[in-house]
Motif scaffolding. Structure first.
Motif, PDB file in Angstrom:
ATOM      1  N   LYS A 158       0.831  -1.210  -0.010  1.00  0.00           N
ATOM      2  CA  LYS A 158       0.013  -0.093  -0.140  1.00  0.00           C
ATOM      3  C   LYS A 158       0.926   1.173   0.179  1.00  0.00           C
ATOM      4  O   LYS A 158       0.430   2.258  -0.859  1.00  0.00           O
ATOM      5  N   LEU A 159       2.035   1.270   0.661  1.00  0.00           N
ATOM      6  CA  LEU A 159       2.912   2.340   0.806  1.00  0.00           C
ATOM      7  C   LEU A 159       3.319   2.457  -0.507  1.00  0.00           C
ATOM      8  O   LEU A 159       3.454   3.797  -1.192  1.00  0.00           O
ATOM      9  N   GLN A 335     -13.462  -2.471  -7.624  1.00  0.00           N
ATOM     10  CA  GLN A 335     -12.933  -1.189  -7.582  1.00  0.00           C
ATOM     11  C   GLN A 335     -13.206  -0.682  -6.103  1.00  0.00           C
ATOM     12  O   GLN A 335     -12.757   0.595  -5.863  1.00  0.00           O
ATOM     13  N   ASP A 336     -13.693  -1.488  -5.311  1.00  0.00           N
ATOM     14  CA  ASP A 336     -13.981  -1.012  -3.785  1.00  0.00           C
ATOM     15  C   ASP A 336     -13.142  -1.138  -2.883  1.00  0.00           C
ATOM     16  O   ASP A 336     -13.087  -0.391  -1.916  1.00  0.00           O
ATOM     17  N   CYS A 337     -12.462  -2.125  -3.057  1.00  0.00           N
ATOM     18  CA  CYS A 337     -11.222  -2.384  -2.110  1.00  0.00           C
ATOM     19  C   CYS A 337     -10.037  -3.168  -2.740  1.00  0.00           C
ATOM     20  O   CYS A 337     -10.249  -3.699  -3.828  1.00  0.00           O
ATOM     21  N   LEU A 338      -9.062  -2.811  -1.932  1.00  0.00           N
ATOM     22  CA  LEU A 338      -7.755  -3.449  -2.583  1.00  0.00           C
ATOM     23  C   LEU A 338      -7.748  -5.190  -2.476  1.00  0.00           C
ATOM     24  O   LEU A 338      -8.271  -5.710  -1.680  1.00  0.00           O
ATOM     25  N   CYS A 454      -4.607  -0.925  -9.540  1.00  0.00           N
ATOM     26  CA  CYS A 454      -4.609   0.336  -9.091  1.00  0.00           C
ATOM     27  C   CYS A 454      -4.222   1.217 -10.088  1.00  0.00           C
ATOM     28  O   CYS A 454      -4.454   2.666 -10.006  1.00  0.00           O
ATOM     29  N   PHE A 455      -3.346   1.011 -11.126  1.00  0.00           N
ATOM     30  CA  PHE A 455      -2.925   1.753 -12.222  1.00  0.00           C
ATOM     31  C   PHE A 455      -2.980   1.431 -13.630  1.00  0.00           C
ATOM     32  O   PHE A 455      -3.260  -0.059 -13.937  1.00  0.00           O
ATOM     33  N   ARG A 488      -5.979   4.765 -11.279  1.00  0.00           N
ATOM     34  CA  ARG A 488      -7.241   4.317 -11.542  1.00  0.00           C
ATOM     35  C   ARG A 488      -8.194   4.922 -10.398  1.00  0.00           C
ATOM     36  O   ARG A 488      -7.649   5.467  -9.254  1.00  0.00           O
ATOM     37  N   ASP A 489      -9.564   4.964 -10.530  1.00  0.00           N
ATOM     38  CA  ASP A 489     -10.344   5.450  -9.683  1.00  0.00           C
ATOM     39  C   ASP A 489     -10.113   4.705  -8.148  1.00  0.00           C
ATOM     40  O   ASP A 489     -10.478   5.505  -7.142  1.00  0.00           O
ATOM     41  N   ILE A 490      -9.910   3.624  -8.065  1.00  0.00           N
ATOM     42  CA  ILE A 490      -9.698   2.964  -6.747  1.00  0.00           C
ATOM     43  C   ILE A 490      -8.823   3.984  -5.842  1.00  0.00           C
ATOM     44  O   ILE A 490      -8.980   3.747  -4.373  1.00  0.00           O
ATOM     45  N   MET A 491      -7.855   4.264  -6.448  1.00  0.00           N
ATOM     46  CA  MET A 491      -6.663   5.022  -5.580  1.00  0.00           C
ATOM     47  C   MET A 491      -7.282   6.365  -4.916  1.00  0.00           C
ATOM     48  O   MET A 491      -6.857   6.647  -3.870  1.00  0.00           O
ATOM     49  N   LYS A 492      -8.669   6.726  -5.462  1.00  0.00           N
ATOM     50  CA  LYS A 492      -9.191   7.847  -4.739  1.00  0.00           C
ATOM     51  C   LYS A 492      -9.755   7.477  -3.397  1.00  0.00           C
ATOM     52  O   LYS A 492      -9.704   8.382  -2.468  1.00  0.00           O
ATOM     53  N   LYS A 493     -10.151   6.199  -3.545  1.00  0.00           N
ATOM     54  CA  LYS A 493     -10.746   5.674  -2.080  1.00  0.00           C
ATOM     55  C   LYS A 493      -9.352   4.987  -0.782  1.00  0.00           C
ATOM     56  O   LYS A 493      -9.678   4.883   0.193  1.00  0.00           O
ATOM     57  N   ILE A 494      -8.174   5.119  -1.530  1.00  0.00           N
ATOM     58  CA  ILE A 494      -7.265   4.440  -0.619  1.00  0.00           C
ATOM     59  C   ILE A 494      -6.525   5.780  -0.107  1.00  0.00           C
ATOM     60  O   ILE A 494      -5.837   5.746   0.980  1.00  0.00           O
ATOM     61  N   LEU A 495      -6.465   7.060  -0.957  1.00  0.00           N
ATOM     62  CA  LEU A 495      -5.672   8.007  -0.320  1.00  0.00           C
ATOM     63  C   LEU A 495      -6.102   8.532   0.833  1.00  0.00           C
ATOM     64  O   LEU A 495      -7.208   8.727   1.242  1.00  0.00           O
ATOM     65  N   PRO A 496      -5.437   9.066   1.662  1.00  0.00           N
ATOM     66  CA  PRO A 496      -5.582   9.591   2.833  1.00  0.00           C
ATOM     67  C   PRO A 496      -6.703  10.818   2.683  1.00  0.00           C
ATOM     68  O   PRO A 496      -6.096  11.600   2.007  1.00  0.00           O
ATOM     69  N   LYS A 497      -7.608  11.189   3.582  1.00  0.00           N
ATOM     70  CA  LYS A 497      -8.381  12.266   3.377  1.00  0.00           C
ATOM     71  C   LYS A 497      -8.030  13.479   4.008  1.00  0.00           C
ATOM     72  O   LYS A 497      -6.986  13.349   4.969  1.00  0.00           O
TER      73      LYS A 497
END
Length: 497
Positions: A158-159, A335-338, A454-455, A488-497
């Protein structure tokens, strides 16, 4: 000055005479002349066939096998080497002769990196090896232990994803170099499994540099391993380099052990080994523990990193395969979870991609050398004890008698992600097969699967990425892999808020 040159000349002649006498006596006194040895090309005095060895070695040995046959012999100085490139002969080696061939040659590097040949990789076959192998199979690389360390691998990958995303947009492709990222990833995973802590410290980075030095040094054939007189004089300062690198690595590992001995609140690999030390202190000494740690680090870092780099190279060179793998991930994971390690078993096409990468670019193209503990027969030829046996897995993986269109990247050849009925041996075969193969497959599968999920990936130019191999035990790419990627869009859900 002239007298000095004369003295030096006399000394050189004297040394040459001694080496020649040693070589001739070893040849004349060795009872091999009347045996049916595998065919061999003409050799030179003293050095034997060492002059024929051009990198990459697995390609050189395949060319020799095309003229000499699937099993042939060479002389590396005074050492007899038998090279096998035939699936049927390899099967004979690891079934009928597996016990006889369960020893390792005692190269000088094993004296240092394998703690005087006591670690599982280099130790002779016997009770000590069985104890270490049982420990690694049941306690370190068991399914339950690997399942328990799954969050470590998930966190480190994930890092890498976050690092890539921070440097790339969601709207356009940006260039990225992957070799260094894979190298950091595999090293950090192994170190966190061993210590329970992140490897992002100055000392850990210095140790990582030492690991790279160790690999480079191990890739260089030590003349002293094949011509004893050169070992006596430490030709080229090889042993001094080994001593320097090992001394620093040993101090680092001892520091880790001492730190964990003081603080027993962790549940890492070192802590588990120290518990064993408390119950059997006479066997699980610090030297034995350091040997186990060294073996895991050296075997588990570069191999996984190199395999991931080759896999991504093949994928960007074959966009239709990449697209099919992405479709499989989207269908089974979404695309909702890793992607998680528990998903790998149902991703058959991803497994097929990894198997095909293992086939084309095995991280150990010549496997780890074996040596017979007694005289034996292989492929109808006599093989004396202490011969060095090399298995050219790379050549067998590309044998047209075994594989259809063997040089092509074709994951579809592995039905349901399985290598049934094929001679595939990226981790070796027989009793001394690599005990860490399950860990390697998890790291590579999760790493490649996460990058695909993710990409989006493309080549830097329209030209295919070069597949030339560089120098090294693990067959790295000649040039580090540079590609372009877009999040890809899934990364928007992984990025810290």
């Amino acid at each position: 000055m002239e007298a000095s040159f004369q003295s030096l000349s006399l000394l050189s002649c004297f040394l040459l005479l001694i080496i020649s006498l040693i070589y001739l006596s070893s040849v004349l006194l060795t009872p091999n002349r009347h045996r049916k040895l595998p065919p061999s090309p003409p050799s030179l005095p003293i050095i034997g066939h060492l002059h024929l060895l051009k990198p990459p070695l697995h390609r050189t040995l395949r060319r020799l096998s095309q003229s000499l046959g699937p099993i042939f012999s060479l002389r590396f100085g005074s050492r007899l080497v038998v090279v096998v490139s035939s699936p049927s002969v390899v099967e004979e080696c690891f079934t009928k002769n597996d016990v006889v061939l369960a020893n390792r040659p005692m190269f000088l590097s094993g004296k240092y990196f394998a703690y005087n040949y006591t670690s599982v990789v280099a130790t002779p076959y016997g009770d000590h090896w069985r104890n270490q192998r049982r420990l690694m199979s049941l306690e370190i690389f068991s399914a339950s232990r690997l399942n328990g360390s799954s969050p470590v691998r998930q966190a480190e990958i994930k890092l890498v994803l976050l690092n890539l995303c921070c440097k790339n947009s969601f709207d356009s492709f940006s260039k990225v170099e992957l070799k260094s990222k894979f190298s950091h990833l595999s090293f950090n995973i192994v170190m966190r499994m061993i210590t329970g802590f992140t490897a992002n410290t100055k000392e850990a980075e210095e140790f990582r540099d030492l690991v790279r030095e160790a690999f480079k040094l191990s890739d260089v054939a030590n003349p002293g391993d094949f011509i004893p007189a050169l070992r006596w004089i430490d030709f080229g300062g090889y042993e001094k380099k080994l001593q320097r690198i090992h001394g620093k690595m040993d101090a680092f590992l001892q520091g880790l052990i001492d730190e964990h001995r003081r603080d027993k609140s962790n549940d890492s690999m070192i802590d588990h080994l120290l518990l064993l030390q408390e119950s059997q202190p006479e066997y699980y000494t610090d030297e034995i523990i350091k040997g186990l740690l060294m073996a895991i680090i050296l075997a588990g870092t570069d191999t996984s990193a190199v395999t991931m780099e080759w896999a991504m190279t093949l994928l960007v060179n074959h966009p239709h395969v990449l697209e099919k793998a992405r479709a499989e991930l989207d269908a089974y994971v979404g695309q909702d979870c890793l992607i998680d390690e528990s998903d790998l078993s149902k991703l058959n096409y991803l497994k097929a991609i990894i198997l095909e990468t293992f086939r084309l670019f095995p991280a150990a193209p010549l496997l780890v050398p074996r040596t017979p503990s007694s005289d034996c027969t292989i492929g109808g030829f006599d093989v004396p004890r202490d011969t060095i046996l090399l298995v050219n897995a790379w050549a067998i993986h590309r044998d047209p008698k075994v594989w259809d269109d063997p040089t092509s990247f074709n994951p579809e050849r592995f039905k349901n992600g399985e290598a049934i009925g094929h001679m595939l041996m990226p981790f070796g075969m027989g009793r001394r097969v690599c005990p860490g193969s399950s860990l390697a497959q998890r790291v590579v599968g999760l790493g490649i699967g996460s990058l695909i999920q993710c990409f989006e990936w493309e080549r830097v130019s329209e030209e295919a990425v070069d597949l030339s191999e560089g120098k090294g035990l693990t067959m790295p790419k000649l040039e580090p892999l540079e590609v372009t990627c877009k999040a890809r869009d899934i990364m928007k859900k992984i990025l810290p808020k």
